[in-house]
Design a protein around this motif. Structure first.
Motif, PDB file in Angstrom:
ATOM      1  N   ASP A 188      -0.273 -36.436 -24.469  1.00  0.00           N
ATOM      2  CA  ASP A 188      -0.037 -36.216 -23.046  1.00  0.00           C
ATOM      3  C   ASP A 188       0.023 -34.739 -22.705  1.00  0.00           C
ATOM      4  OD1 ASP A 188      -0.151 -38.480 -21.631  1.00  0.00           O
ATOM      5  OD2 ASP A 188       1.999 -38.610 -21.170  1.00  0.00           O
ATOM      6  N   ARG A 226       7.989 -46.793 -21.980  1.00  0.00           N
ATOM      7  CA  ARG A 226       7.283 -46.714 -20.699  1.00  0.00           C
ATOM      8  C   ARG A 226       8.178 -46.236 -19.567  1.00  0.00           C
ATOM      9  NH1 ARG A 226       4.950 -49.956 -24.024  1.00  0.00           N
ATOM     10  NH2 ARG A 226       2.725 -50.449 -23.967  1.00  0.00           N
ATOM     11  N   HIS A 240       7.190 -43.846 -16.514  1.00  0.00           N
ATOM     12  CA  HIS A 240       5.769 -44.003 -16.192  1.00  0.00           C
ATOM     13  C   HIS A 240       5.636 -45.315 -15.413  1.00  0.00           C
ATOM     14  CE1 HIS A 240       1.508 -44.587 -16.435  1.00  0.00           C
ATOM     15  NE2 HIS A 240       1.315 -43.515 -17.195  1.00  0.00           N
ATOM     16  N   ALA A 295       3.452 -46.877 -13.516  1.00  0.00           N
ATOM     17  CA  ALA A 295       2.301 -47.779 -13.610  1.00  0.00           C
ATOM     18  C   ALA A 295       2.331 -48.551 -14.926  1.00  0.00           C
ATOM     19  CB  ALA A 295       1.003 -46.994 -13.479  1.00  0.00           C
ATOM     20  N   ALA A 296       2.579 -47.828 -16.026  1.00  0.00           N
ATOM     21  CA  ALA A 296       2.589 -48.475 -17.337  1.00  0.00           C
ATOM     22  C   ALA A 296       3.745 -49.474 -17.421  1.00  0.00           C
ATOM     23  CB  ALA A 296       2.696 -47.425 -18.441  1.00  0.00           C
ATOM     24  N   MET A 297       4.896 -49.098 -16.889  1.00  0.00           N
ATOM     25  CA  MET A 297       6.045 -49.995 -16.896  1.00  0.00           C
ATOM     26  C   MET A 297       5.745 -51.249 -16.072  1.00  0.00           C
ATOM     27  SD  MET A 297       9.206 -50.480 -17.883  1.00  0.00           S
ATOM     28  CE  MET A 297      10.363 -49.129 -18.045  1.00  0.00           C
ATOM     29  N   ARG A 329       2.877 -52.637 -15.429  1.00  0.00           N
ATOM     30  CA  ARG A 329       1.939 -53.529 -16.130  1.00  0.00           C
ATOM     31  C   ARG A 329       2.639 -54.283 -17.250  1.00  0.00           C
ATOM     32  NH1 ARG A 329      -2.231 -49.468 -15.448  1.00  0.00           N
ATOM     33  NH2 ARG A 329      -1.527 -48.512 -17.369  1.00  0.00           N
ATOM     34  N   ARG A 387       8.636 -38.483 -19.024  1.00  0.00           N
ATOM     35  CA  ARG A 387       8.227 -39.479 -20.010  1.00  0.00           C
ATOM     36  C   ARG A 387       8.266 -38.879 -21.408  1.00  0.00           C
ATOM     37  NH1 ARG A 387       2.770 -43.069 -20.862  1.00  0.00           N
ATOM     38  NH2 ARG A 387       3.831 -44.743 -21.955  1.00  0.00           N
ATOM     39  N   SER A 415      -4.613 -42.555 -20.989  1.00  0.00           N
ATOM     40  CA  SER A 415      -3.580 -42.312 -19.987  1.00  0.00           C
ATOM     41  C   SER A 415      -3.647 -43.357 -18.867  1.00  0.00           C
ATOM     42  CB  SER A 415      -3.725 -40.879 -19.479  1.00  0.00           C
ATOM     43  OG  SER A 415      -3.239 -40.760 -18.193  1.00  0.00           O
ATOM     44  N   THR A 416      -4.878 -43.747 -18.471  1.00  0.00           N
ATOM     45  CA  THR A 416      -5.010 -44.809 -17.460  1.00  0.00           C
ATOM     46  C   THR A 416      -4.374 -46.103 -17.961  1.00  0.00           C
ATOM     47  OG1 THR A 416      -7.237 -43.969 -17.340  1.00  0.00           O
ATOM     48  CG2 THR A 416      -6.720 -45.737 -15.853  1.00  0.00           C
ATOM     49  N   HIS A 417      -4.437 -46.324 -19.264  1.00  0.00           N
ATOM     50  CA  HIS A 417      -3.850 -47.546 -19.807  1.00  0.00           C
ATOM     51  C   HIS A 417      -2.395 -47.351 -20.230  1.00  0.00           C
ATOM     52  CE1 HIS A 417      -7.286 -50.280 -19.740  1.00  0.00           C
ATOM     53  NE2 HIS A 417      -7.979 -49.178 -19.793  1.00  0.00           N
ATOM     54  N   GLY A 418      -1.826 -46.239 -19.797  1.00  0.00           N
ATOM     55  CA  GLY A 418      -0.404 -45.998 -20.064  1.00  0.00           C
ATOM     56  C   GLY A 418      -0.080 -45.781 -21.522  1.00  0.00           C
TER      57      GLY A 418
END
Lengths: 366, 243
Positions: free
Chosen positions: A44, A169, A172, A174-176, A178, A309, B148-151
């Motif tokens: 990252d 996650r 974050h 968006a990741a969380m 999902r 994060r 990164s798009t997929h976390g």
């Protein structure tokens, strides 16, 4: 260029003397081993680094912040565990979407402070006052509480295997989001269904596949590890984690807004679902009461899902943003896991903040 | 009068396919000095200068504006610079050189069928082994963006400039991101692609540089050249260049 009443040289001198009053001013090497940052933050941070390499192939970067180099120096000093206060003011280097890649930051790092809570309060006020020095007298304070989330996660009804994944996650959205979607409505199991029923046989089969592909049985993902996750995926498809758990996590993470109200929302949620969050909640309430008394003009927002994060943050975290533009002017928090992650044998508490001088100066000119 | 600088791949299948595509458009490229010469000409457009370069060099020079127009893959544009794609206009796909940039991992990972599985695996790996999951690739920018798009944050890239498909077996990395056209190299190495593991579908394109110095002369030459491929393509591309 717009006019400003503020003499930037004088403001820097003042900031620097305030830092020196509470900490030892240090200036770690500008050129740092890149692994220091990759090891802590993974890929990252990679795209932000200004990288170069030595003749022997060692990767170096220009320091993207002061926290890690200061922590590394402290670790190397052999004084780990001793209370130390460091401060800095100087250039850092990061690739970013706009703005120059070289810009100045100032900040404080308190390692093994005697009273982390009190030190956090002081650090936050130092940042608030640094903003005031540049005419930003009413920055917004964005507050998060990693300890509150970690307590909830430890106590909630959830198979253990999911706890670290959910934790990773945090911060974050968006990741969380999902991940919670998947927990709530698991995918149809998409593995092959003609595989051996017994774990033993399945492990042997995976190990044979690995051998055929020339994969080492001793490094990388092991056959047992793969089978364990395969079974767990099978289980999840059959029995999702309790719907209530996902609902609680979602509701908790959606709590954001004026701080006092939100703290009561957290308390109400905890009571409703019967999870004891008293200790971290009390700490949060104490923080809010202190802020109301010491900085009544500052608008405080609490966001239950707010965190950098990076998994070494452990306690409260904050960001000060410009009242008009919303730009982040300062950020900080408690990160008791950092030194341990870097190789210290025990957990060493740590509190720090960084101030974006270039943004404060630009803000003063608007 | 300034002359339009066109760069085309200098060797192999890509060179041949490029020259065929140009010839079909009525723009036969001559390479008077043979394979060792780096300059060529187009009889139908005598004012255009043709240079033979490697496809990745073409990508780099399009981004920096040292050449005006070139034939190269989108994957190489992304890889030459993180925001390189913003410095160019993809004028026309040429229907050859098709290849996908994909995530590929061992067949033995029976628990991984999609990127969401990989997110869990990356997270577990770090907790279990105390180190990052390693991804071997030369597509550093594409990989970072896709992961990164997929976390997925818990991984590290190991740069690999050749034989990337061997990285899992050699122990250099746990999985790879690589380019594949038929998939046979991946299969031979017992690697599979998760269902949403295709990062980019790439092919050879006619690409114009936004950063090049566009005089009116050169714009006119570009329009004339592109119109050989499809009438109206010249206008459309030039207006995008200056947008």
């Amino acid at each position: 260029m717009a006019k400003t009443e503020i003499d930037f040289d004088a403001a820097r001198a003042e900031l620097s003397s305030r830092i020196a009053a509470v900490a030892e001013l240090v200036s770690p090497d500008i050129l740092q081993p890149a692994d220091l940052f990759f090891d802590l933050a993974g890929e990252d941070i990679g795209r932000r680094l200004m990288l170069t390499s030595g003749p022997d192939g060692t990767a170096y970067c220009l320091r993207p912040d002061f926290t890690l180099p200061i922590a590394a120096q402290y670790l190397a000093s052999g004084e780990v565990g001793q209370t130390k206060s460091f401060g800095y003011l100087g250039p850092v280097f990061r690739q970013r979407d706009y703005g120059p890649f070289e810009f100045d930051q100032a900040g404080l790092e308190f390692l093994a402070p005697i009273n982390s809570d009190k030190t956090f309060t002081e650090t936050m006020h130092f940042a608030i006052e640094a903003c005031a020095l540049y005419g930003e007298t009413m920055p917004r304070l964005h507050l998060g509480a990693v300890d509150l989330f970690e307590t909830l996660l430890a106590k909630i009804d959830l198979p253990d295997v999911w706890r670290p994944r959910v934790r990773d996650r945090f911060g974050h959205d968006a990741a969380m989001g999902r991940l919670l979607d998947r927990l709530a409505v698991p995918d149809q199991f998409d593995g092959a269904d003609d595989l051996p029923q017994s774990d033993d046989e399945l492990t042997k089969m995976v190990a044979a596949d690995m051998e055929a592909a020339g994969l080492s049985p001793y490094s990388g993902r092991q056959a047992e590890e793969i089978v364990a996750r395969y079974r767990e995926k099978q289980m999840l498809a059959k029995a999702a984690v309790p719907a209530k758990t996902v609902r609680i996590l979602r509701e908790f993470l959606s709590i954001a807004g004026p701080a006092h109200e939100q703290a009561f929302r957290v308390a109400a949620l905890a009571k409703k679902v019967g999870i004891d969050l008293e200790e971290p909640l009390e700490k949060l309430m104490g923080r809010l009461t202190e802020l109301k008394a010491a900085a009544p003009k500052i608008e405080v927002e609490f966001d239950a899902g707010f965190s950098p994060r990076l998994d070494y943050y452990t306690g409260h975290v904050f960001e000060l943003t410009a009242n008009k533009t919303g730009e982040v002017l300062a950020s900080g928090g408690q990160y008791d896991r950092l030194l341990e992650r870097m190789g210290a044998s025990d957990r060493v508490s740590a509190v720090g903040c960084a101030i974006w001088l270039d943004r404060l100066e630009q803000g003063a000119m608007r | 009068m300034s002359s339009l600088l066109l760069a085309v791949p200098s060797k192999g299948r890509l060179e041949q396919d490029t020259r065929d595509a140009f010839e079909k458009a009525g723009l036969k490229i001559d390479r008077p000095g043979g394979a060792r010469s780096y300059l060529g000409t187009i009889e139908a457009l005598p004012e255009v200068t043709v240079r033979f370069l490697s496809a990745s060099e073409i990508a780099r020079e399009l981004i920096s504006g040292k050449i005006d127009l070139g034939v190269t893959g989108e994957d190489l544009i992304h890889e030459a610079a993180e925001t390189g794609i913003n410095q160019v206009v993809i004028a026309k796909p040429l229907n050859f050189g098709q290849a996908d940039v994909v995530v590929a991992l061992p067949n033995s990972w029976i628990d991984v069928t999609a990127m969401r599985d990989l997110a869990d695996v990356a997270s577990d790996f770090r907790h279990r082994h105390g180190q990052w999951l390693r991804v071997a690739t030369k597509y550093v920018n594409l990989t970072r963006r896709y992961f990164s798009t997929h976390g997925i944050a818990e991984y590290r890239i190991v740069e690999s400039l050749g034989a990337t498909e061997a990285a899992p077996a050699s122990g250099a990395a746990e999985l790879i991101v690589d380019i594949t056209s038929s998939g046979s190299t991946l299969r031979a190495n017992e690697l599979k692609v998760p269902e949403d593991g295709v990062i980019l579908k790439s092919e050879a394109n006619l690409v114009a540089s936004k950063t090049a110095n566009w005089s009116e002369d050169k714009k006119a030459q570009l329009q004339a050249l592109l119109d050989h491929f499809r009438s109206g393509l010249g206008d459309a591309t030039v207006s995008e260049l200056t947008a």
